[in-house]
Design a protein around this motif. Sequence first.
Motif, PDB file in Angstrom:
ATOM      1  N   THR A 129       0.207  -5.893  -6.368  1.00  0.00           N
ATOM      2  CA  THR A 129      -0.611  -6.391  -5.469  1.00  0.00           C
ATOM      3  C   THR A 129       0.087  -6.760  -4.198  1.00  0.00           C
ATOM      4  O   THR A 129      -0.413  -7.026  -2.914  1.00  0.00           O
ATOM      5  CB  THR A 129      -1.424  -7.496  -6.175  1.00  0.00           C
ATOM      6  OG1 THR A 129      -2.093  -7.012  -7.210  1.00  0.00           O
ATOM      7  CG2 THR A 129      -2.414  -8.130  -5.357  1.00  0.00           C
ATOM      8  N   MET A 130       1.409  -7.457  -4.589  1.00  0.00           N
ATOM      9  CA  MET A 130       2.142  -8.002  -3.253  1.00  0.00           C
ATOM     10  C   MET A 130       2.437  -7.112  -2.364  1.00  0.00           C
ATOM     11  O   MET A 130       2.456  -7.076  -1.111  1.00  0.00           O
ATOM     12  CB  MET A 130       3.364  -8.837  -4.114  1.00  0.00           C
ATOM     13  CG  MET A 130       2.953 -10.237  -4.654  1.00  0.00           C
ATOM     14  SD  MET A 130       4.412 -11.018  -5.326  1.00  0.00           S
ATOM     15  CE  MET A 130       5.455 -11.333  -4.024  1.00  0.00           C
ATOM     16  N   ALA A 131       2.788  -5.951  -2.859  1.00  0.00           N
ATOM     17  CA  ALA A 131       3.281  -4.800  -2.087  1.00  0.00           C
ATOM     18  C   ALA A 131       2.106  -4.192  -1.267  1.00  0.00           C
ATOM     19  O   ALA A 131       2.104  -3.846  -0.136  1.00  0.00           O
ATOM     20  CB  ALA A 131       3.744  -3.513  -2.896  1.00  0.00           C
ATOM     21  N   ALA A 132       0.896  -4.193  -1.890  1.00  0.00           N
ATOM     22  CA  ALA A 132      -0.463  -3.624  -1.057  1.00  0.00           C
ATOM     23  C   ALA A 132      -0.469  -4.699   0.007  1.00  0.00           C
ATOM     24  O   ALA A 132      -1.056  -4.152   0.978  1.00  0.00           O
ATOM     25  CB  ALA A 132      -1.459  -3.680  -2.147  1.00  0.00           C
ATOM     26  N   LYS A 183      -0.076   6.301   0.075  1.00  0.00           N
ATOM     27  CA  LYS A 183       1.070   7.169  -0.455  1.00  0.00           C
ATOM     28  C   LYS A 183       2.458   6.431  -0.801  1.00  0.00           C
ATOM     29  O   LYS A 183       3.166   6.660  -1.591  1.00  0.00           O
ATOM     30  CB  LYS A 183       1.649   8.012   0.693  1.00  0.00           C
ATOM     31  CG  LYS A 183       2.389   9.459   0.453  1.00  0.00           C
ATOM     32  CD  LYS A 183       2.235  10.221   1.252  1.00  0.00           C
ATOM     33  CE  LYS A 183       3.412  11.566   1.045  1.00  0.00           C
ATOM     34  NZ  LYS A 183       3.362  12.446   2.088  1.00  0.00           N
ATOM     35  N   GLU A 184       2.701   5.383   0.338  1.00  0.00           N
ATOM     36  CA  GLU A 184       4.000   4.459  -0.132  1.00  0.00           C
ATOM     37  C   GLU A 184       3.695   3.837  -1.334  1.00  0.00           C
ATOM     38  O   GLU A 184       4.781   3.519  -2.124  1.00  0.00           O
ATOM     39  CB  GLU A 184       4.160   3.441   1.214  1.00  0.00           C
ATOM     40  CG  GLU A 184       4.477   4.202   2.288  1.00  0.00           C
ATOM     41  CD  GLU A 184       4.397   3.648   3.567  1.00  0.00           C
ATOM     42  OE1 GLU A 184       4.970   3.552   4.644  1.00  0.00           O
ATOM     43  OE2 GLU A 184       3.720   2.380   3.522  1.00  0.00           O
ATOM     44  N   LEU A 185       2.770   3.203  -1.763  1.00  0.00           N
ATOM     45  CA  LEU A 185       2.394   2.338  -3.066  1.00  0.00           C
ATOM     46  C   LEU A 185       2.517   3.508  -4.250  1.00  0.00           C
ATOM     47  O   LEU A 185       3.305   3.161  -5.279  1.00  0.00           O
ATOM     48  CB  LEU A 185       1.164   1.834  -3.077  1.00  0.00           C
ATOM     49  CG  LEU A 185       0.894   0.752  -1.842  1.00  0.00           C
ATOM     50  CD1 LEU A 185      -0.462  -0.029  -2.050  1.00  0.00           C
ATOM     51  CD2 LEU A 185       1.893  -0.457  -2.384  1.00  0.00           C
ATOM     52  N   MET A 186       1.823   4.444  -4.173  1.00  0.00           N
ATOM     53  CA  MET A 186       2.132   5.673  -5.065  1.00  0.00           C
ATOM     54  C   MET A 186       3.707   6.051  -5.375  1.00  0.00           C
ATOM     55  O   MET A 186       4.120   5.998  -6.376  1.00  0.00           O
ATOM     56  CB  MET A 186       1.500   6.909  -4.841  1.00  0.00           C
ATOM     57  CG  MET A 186       0.183   6.701  -4.894  1.00  0.00           C
ATOM     58  SD  MET A 186      -0.759   8.472  -4.112  1.00  0.00           S
ATOM     59  CE  MET A 186      -0.413   9.459  -5.284  1.00  0.00           C
TER      60      MET A 186
END
Length: 373
Positions: free
Chosen positions: A305-308, A315-318
Motif C-alpha cells: 500500500t505504501m509503495a502504491a 507494472k512497477e508494483l508487480m
Amino acid sequence: MRKLPSGRWQARYRGPDGQMRPAPETFRIKKDATDWLSAKETEIGAGRWIDPDAGKVPFGVYAAAWIKQRRLAETTGELYETLLRLHLVPTFGKIAVAEITPASVRLWRAARLEHTGAATVAKSYALLRAVMNTALEDQLIVRNPCRIKGGSVTETPERPTASVAEVFAIAEKTPNRYRLMVLLAAFLGLRFGELIALRGQDVDLDAGRVRVRAAVAELRSGARITKLPKSRAGVRTVVIPDVILPALRQHMAVFAEQGRDGRVFVGAKGATPRRNHFNRVWRKACADAGIKGLHFHDLRHTGNTMAAATGASTKELMARFGHGTARAALIYQHATEERQRVIADGLNAQIIAGLKRGSGREQAEGGAPETKI
C-alpha cells in the motif's frame, strides 16, 4: 420400442459401440418414446453421444486419480487431498460421477457454508468444478454440474495496514535476531517463506538490494521444502530503502550465517525459524507494542500500500512485490484518504486558476465581474 405389461412404453437403441441400451426411464405414451429415440439418433449422428456406463465410476475414486495424474506443487497437492477428504468425499465420494447433479452441488455448498468457512468452501467448490471439467473432457458426463456463479469466489475482508511508527514499534519489541524480518516484510513486501529462504548471496549490501529466488513451505507433516516463490513473477530483485540499510548490515554481521550459502535468518538454537514459533514471537511483540489485530502477513499489505501511494505504476508494483497478475497489484492501488486529499487539493488549485483566467478575459471584454472564490 415395446409396450410393457404396465401399459408404459420402453425404448432401446444401439449405441456406436454396438451395444443395445434402454432409455433411463419408461414413457407413458408411444409418442414420447418415439421422440426420445429420435433425439438419441440425432445425438449419435452429431457425435455428441456419451457412453452412459462410463460415468459410473465413483467420484471419490475418479477425483483421487485426478490429483495423482497432475504435476502439482507438494503444498498444492496436500491442500487438494485435504479438501477432497474432508469436504467432498463425505458427500460425493460414493456417487457416480455421472449422477452428480447441479441441485446436489447447490445443496452440498449450502450445507457446507453453515459450518465451514466461506474461503474453504470456495476452494472445495473450485476443486469439484475442476475435477468435473476433466470428467466432461473424458466424456463421462454431458455437462458440468458445477454452475454456481461466483461459487469459487469469496469476499475477503481487507486486511489492516500498519503505520510506519507501528512497524518500528513492533520491530523494537521483537527479539534482535528477528527484528529485520519485520522491517523487510513491511518495506520490501517479502513473505515469511521468502524471508527464511534468503541466503547470503541474495543480499547485496553495496547495491542495497535483496534477490528473492526461493521460498520455504511447511507441509502439514511438519516437513519443509524449498521451492520457487508463490508465482513465477516471485523471483525478483527488490531495492532496499536506505533507512533500513544499517539494520540489514548489523543483522548480516551479527545473526546471519557466514558465506554465500549461509542462511540470513537463523533461530536461537541454529534452526530455520518455523512459522508457529515465529507467530508466538510476533504476537508477543505486537502486545508489547500495544498493537492489536495485526498479522505478520499484513506487513506485506502495508508495504504494498505504501509503495502504491508513491505513484508507482502497476507494472512497477508487480515487479517489486512479485505479483503474477495486474489484478493482484491493483488491489494496493485503492484510494486512501490521504491521496484523496492530495488529489482534491490539486483539483482545487486548477479550478481556482481556471476561474481566474476566465474572469480576466470577461473583464477585458467588458463582461461579467470576477467570480468570487
